[in-house]
Write an enzyme that holds these catalytic residues in place. Sequence first.
Site, mmCIF file in Angstrom:
data_model
loop_
_atom_site.group_PDB
_atom_site.id
_atom_site.type_symbol
_atom_site.label_atom_id
_atom_site.label_comp_id
_atom_site.label_asym_id
_atom_site.label_seq_id
_atom_site.Cartn_x
_atom_site.Cartn_y
_atom_site.Cartn_z
ATOM 1 N N SER A 1 -2.612 10.039 -1.329
ATOM 2 C CA SER A 1 -2.336 9.550 -2.689
ATOM 3 C C SER A 1 -2.720 10.524 -3.786
ATOM 4 C CB SER A 1 -3.036 8.203 -2.916
ATOM 5 O OG SER A 1 -2.292 7.163 -2.304
ATOM 6 N N LYS B 1 -0.071 11.390 -6.240
ATOM 7 C CA LYS B 1 0.191 10.668 -7.485
ATOM 8 C C LYS B 1 -0.289 11.426 -8.720
ATOM 9 C CE LYS B 1 0.276 6.138 -5.266
ATOM 10 N NZ LYS B 1 -0.256 6.316 -3.914
ATOM 11 N N SER C 1 -3.707 3.125 -7.233
ATOM 12 C CA SER C 1 -2.949 3.993 -6.332
ATOM 13 C C SER C 1 -1.839 3.205 -5.645
ATOM 14 C CB SER C 1 -3.865 4.626 -5.282
ATOM 15 O OG SER C 1 -3.272 5.767 -4.713
#
Length: 389
Positions: A56, A59, A116
């Site tokens: 993640s 992101k 997330s």
Amino acid sequence: MTIRSALLFVRRLVLAIALSLAALVPAWANPMLLVDRSNLQVLYAQEAGQPWHPASLTKLMTAYVVFEELSKGTVTLDTPVTISKNAFNQAPSKSGLKVDSSISLKDALYILVVKSANDIAVALAETVAGNETAFVAKMNDVAQRMGLSGTHFVNPHGLHNAAQVTTARDLAVLSLYIEQTFPQFMPMFGTGVVRLGNARLESNNGLLEGFAGTTGMKTGYVCASGLNIVATVDRGGRKLLAVVLGGSSGRERNERAAEMLSAALNGQYQSTGQNVLALSNATGVTPVDMRSRICGKEAEAYVKSQEALFPIGMAGQPSFLTDKIAMHEYTAVDLGRVRNNIALPRPRPAHTPTFSAPLASAALKGPVTTPVAAGGLNIPMPRPRPADL
């Protein structure tokens, strides 16, 4: 034998067993990097150019691409972001929003960064670029412009794909670009909780509530990557950035980052004389795949071995995360279901991103984005009808 000595014997026996297990499981030198954000000097680097799956931490780039589109005026913070079936069907973590539910783009960014949420990452991609493929092309274009030679993206959320890869060096540069180009959005990365209806969406960044001076930024986890973190800290006149990849647990990931940061704040790390931009990425090297050690048959032995080698933060052990900090909270609003493609009014953003001197003088490739000045449409105001005679 007294109870105390018996407990001590058992403790030593457990440690010996764990160390024996560690010998059976090949150790990895986890990528770790510590950078002075004020001058881009590397304070500590370990395998900083090793290809790794970002999970993640992807992101961070997803957010950057959205920030660029905001600066261009193609979207605004009030643009509705709708959860499509495609977005809704993503694997957790998720926002909890239903299909066709809509939130503002600003709220979506907060949920993306703090929770997330993978559904939000896809919804943002579809909102900004029309579809995931077009959005990922923007991500890779930004990576190329930033000089992230060890980075390639396949999706906007970070769920595992063998071709989704980055390095600690590239993540540090990306994070520096976010702060340099879009400082107005940095509070998002320092937020610990987003409230959405009755839901409380929390960050996994343990430094936000346990390490004084932490200002952000992001954590990530999939089996193939282990537990990753990028953390920024402002304390005692120092501006630091730490990257840790491949932790065996959230404890290890957070404590290792805090350990590096504490060492720098205590003067134990001096500049290596190398600028983070000068760090090289390994070429022709296969990304490390941690799945067998984190989620597979070796996981139990591997985690125990890592606990024995790095017990900081475990029960009865010292910790670097001892501060008590109230986490910043943000409240997002579910706008309900939006149908028939009826969009909300979209005023142009009120900001114009600027580039700060430290990174520009350090020869970062750029500008990465071209700000668009607001107010350039020159649309005349409506003229009132004449009064009735």
